[in-house]
Design an enzyme around this catalytic site. Structure first.
Site, PDB file in Angstrom:
ATOM      1  N   ARG A 236       0.781  -1.033  -0.179  1.00 39.76           N
ATOM      2  CA  ARG A 236      -0.362  -0.410  -0.210  1.00 39.76           C
ATOM      3  C   ARG A 236       1.238   1.101   0.141  1.00 39.76           C
ATOM      4  O   ARG A 236       2.205   1.311   0.635  1.00 39.76           O
ATOM      5  CB  ARG A 236      -0.789  -0.380   1.482  1.00 39.76           C
ATOM      6  CG  ARG A 236      -1.540  -0.702   0.866  1.00 39.76           C
ATOM      7  CD  ARG A 236      -2.760  -0.540   0.298  1.00 39.76           C
ATOM      8  NE  ARG A 236      -4.129  -1.849   0.005  1.00 39.76           N
ATOM      9  CZ  ARG A 236      -4.075  -2.746  -0.764  1.00 39.76           C
ATOM     10  NH1 ARG A 236      -3.310  -2.818  -1.244  1.00 39.76           N
ATOM     11  NH2 ARG A 236      -5.346  -3.142  -0.994  1.00 39.76           N
ATOM     12  N   GLU A 265      -3.524   8.241  -4.305  1.00 34.33           N
ATOM     13  CA  GLU A 265      -3.378   6.925  -5.138  1.00 34.33           C
ATOM     14  C   GLU A 265      -4.794   7.104  -5.495  1.00 34.33           C
ATOM     15  O   GLU A 265      -5.542   7.407  -5.001  1.00 34.33           O
ATOM     16  CB  GLU A 265      -3.490   5.470  -4.940  1.00 34.33           C
ATOM     17  CG  GLU A 265      -4.006   4.590  -6.102  1.00 34.33           C
ATOM     18  CD  GLU A 265      -3.054   2.968  -5.429  1.00 34.33           C
ATOM     19  OE1 GLU A 265      -4.305   2.150  -5.776  1.00 34.33           O
ATOM     20  OE2 GLU A 265      -2.156   3.460  -4.588  1.00 34.33           O
ATOM     21  N   HIS A 284      -1.470  -0.366 -10.328  1.00 30.29           N
ATOM     22  CA  HIS A 284      -1.317  -1.128  -8.656  1.00 30.29           C
ATOM     23  C   HIS A 284      -2.420  -2.435  -9.878  1.00 30.29           C
ATOM     24  O   HIS A 284      -3.453  -2.414  -9.764  1.00 30.29           O
ATOM     25  CB  HIS A 284      -3.040  -0.370  -8.485  1.00 30.29           C
ATOM     26  CG  HIS A 284      -3.538  -0.889  -6.970  1.00 30.29           C
ATOM     27  ND1 HIS A 284      -3.838  -0.433  -6.270  1.00 30.29           N
ATOM     28  CD2 HIS A 284      -3.570  -1.896  -6.337  1.00 30.29           C
ATOM     29  CE1 HIS A 284      -3.893  -1.300  -5.146  1.00 30.29           C
ATOM     30  NE2 HIS A 284      -3.767  -2.182  -5.041  1.00 30.29           N
TER      31      HIS A 284
END
Length: 324
Positions: A236, A265, A284
Site C-alpha cells: 500500500r 493514489e 496498481h
C-alpha cells in the site's frame, strides 16, 4: 430462480471483471446449490434477505435487518475496512476476504521489477525507443540480499519464487519467533528494520497498511539503505513516505523504486515521481490475473461446504461467537 438462493453475487464488479463470470464460476463449483446474480439494486433488495451467502465488494447495512438466513459475507477485496463489520457481527454473520488470490500475480510482478533493475532492462527499453545500439553496464541479481517486509500470502509467494535465484533473504514479520521461509527473520521494531535495511540490495514491501506500518519507510529508513538499494512497493502506498522517497530518488540516495501503489493514489499526473528514470510506476496492476474469479470461487465454494459441515472457514476476518 429459487426463492431462497444459497449464494447471491452482488452487481458491483472489481478490477474491470464481470460479476456474471464470477457467478458462473460459482455455479460450476456448486452444482447442487442455487447461485443468483443480483443485477440491479431492486434485485439486491429482493435477494439479500433470502441468501445464506452474499458475495461482493460490500453489503448494504440497511438490508441486513431482513437477512435472516445470512451466514456468510464473502468480500471480493482483500481489505474489509469498507464493510459494515459491526452490523454483521451483531447478526452473527461470518466475514471472509479475498486475501491470497492476488499473491501469485503480485509475486511475479515483484520478481520482474527486481530483475528489471538488476539487468537495467528499463535502460535497454529507452535505448530501443531511441534506436540506439549502445552497450550499457548491468548487475547480477545472484548474491543479492532481499528483505521481504511481511510474510503473509504475498510475502511467502515472493520468497518461494526467489528460491532459484541464489539470493539471501531476510523476512520481517510481527512474530519473528515463529520463524519463516526466509534465511533470517526479524521483527517490526525500529532496530530490526534498520538492521535489515542496512544489509539490503532490494526491499519488498508486502505487508498490510495499519498503524504499525503506516510511514514505515521514511527518511531515516531510506538513509539506512545502501545507495545501490531498490524499494519495491507491492503493498500500500501509505507504507512509504512519498516525499522522503522522492528526495532519496532525486539525490540518488537509493538506486531506484518500483511502485505498484502510491500515496496519493492514483498518483497525480503532475507528480514529480513520473519524471524520474529510476522510478518504475504501474497503476496498481500487480494483482490482476485471469484466474481472479477461479481462485475466489474456490474459496467461497469451499466455505459454503464448511458451513454445511461445520468445518473451518478459509480467509475468515470475522467469526462471531454466535457462528462458532
Amino acid at each position: 430462480m429459487s426463492p431462497e438462493p444459497d449464494v447471491v453475487v452482488l452487481r458491483e464488479g472489481t478490477e474491470g471483471l464481470s460479476m456474471e463470470s464470477y457467478a458462473e464460476r460459482l455455479r460450476e463449483r456448486l452444482p447442487d446449490h442455487t447461485v443468483a446474480l443480483a443485477r440491479t439494486p431492486k434485485e439486491e433488495r429482493e435477494l439479500i434477505p433470502q441468501a445464506r451467502v452474499v458475495t461482493g465488494i460490500s453489503i448494504d447495512e440497511a438490508l441486513l435487518e431482513r437477512a435472516d438466513r445470512l451466514e456468510l459475507f464473502a468480500c471480493t477485496f482483500a481489505g474489509t475496512d469498507h464493510v459494515p463489520m459491526d452490523a454483521l457481527a451483531d447478526r452473527g454473520v461470518t466475514v471472509t476476504n479475498a486475501g491470497g488470490i492476488h499473491a501469485p500475480g503480485i509475486a511475479e510482478q515483484t520478481i520482474g521489477n527486481m530483475l528489471v533493475f538488476a539487468r537495467r532492462l528499463h535502460e535497454g527499453w529507452r535505448r530501443k525507443e531511441n534506436g540506439e545500439w549502445r552497450h550499457f553496464q548491468s548487475h547480477e541479481f545472484t548474491d543479492s540480499t532481499v528483505t521481504v517486509v511481511g510474510l503473509g500470502s504475498i510475502g511467502q509467494a515472493v520468497v518461494q519464487r526467489l528460491a532459484g535465484f541464489e539470493v539471501e533473504t531476510i523476512g520481517i514479520r510481527y512474530t519473528p519467533e515463529k520463524g519463516g521461509p526466509t534465511d533470517e527473520v526479524l521483527g517490526f521494531d525500529e532496530d530490526d528494520v534498520h538492521e535489515a535495511f542496512a544489509r539490503s540490495d532490494y526491499v519488498v514491501l508486502a505487508c498490510p497498511l495499519n498503524d504499525l506500518t503506516r510511514g514505515l519507510v521514511g527518511e531515516a529508513e531510506l538513509a539506512t539503505l545502501p545507495p545501490n538499494a531498490v524499494i519495491v512497493n507491492a503493498a500500500r502506498g501509505g507504507i512509504v513516505d512519498t516525499d522522503a522517497l522522492l528526495s532519496a530518488l532525486q539525490s540518488e540516495g537509493i538506486r531506484g523504486a518500483a511502485l505498484d501503489v502510491t500515496d496519493p493514489e492514483p498518483l497525480p499526473a503532475d507528480h514529480p515521481l513520473w519524471d524520474l528514470e529510476n522510478c518504475l510506476i504501474t497503476p496498481h496492476t500487480g494483482g490482476h490475473t485471469p484466474k481472479h474469479w477461479d481462485r475466489l470461487a474456490d474459496i467461497v465454494a469451499g466455505n459454503l461446504a464448511a458451513l454445511d459441515a461445520g468445518g473451518e472457514i478459509e480467509n475468515a476476518v470475522l467469526r462471531p461467537a454466535s457462528s462458532e
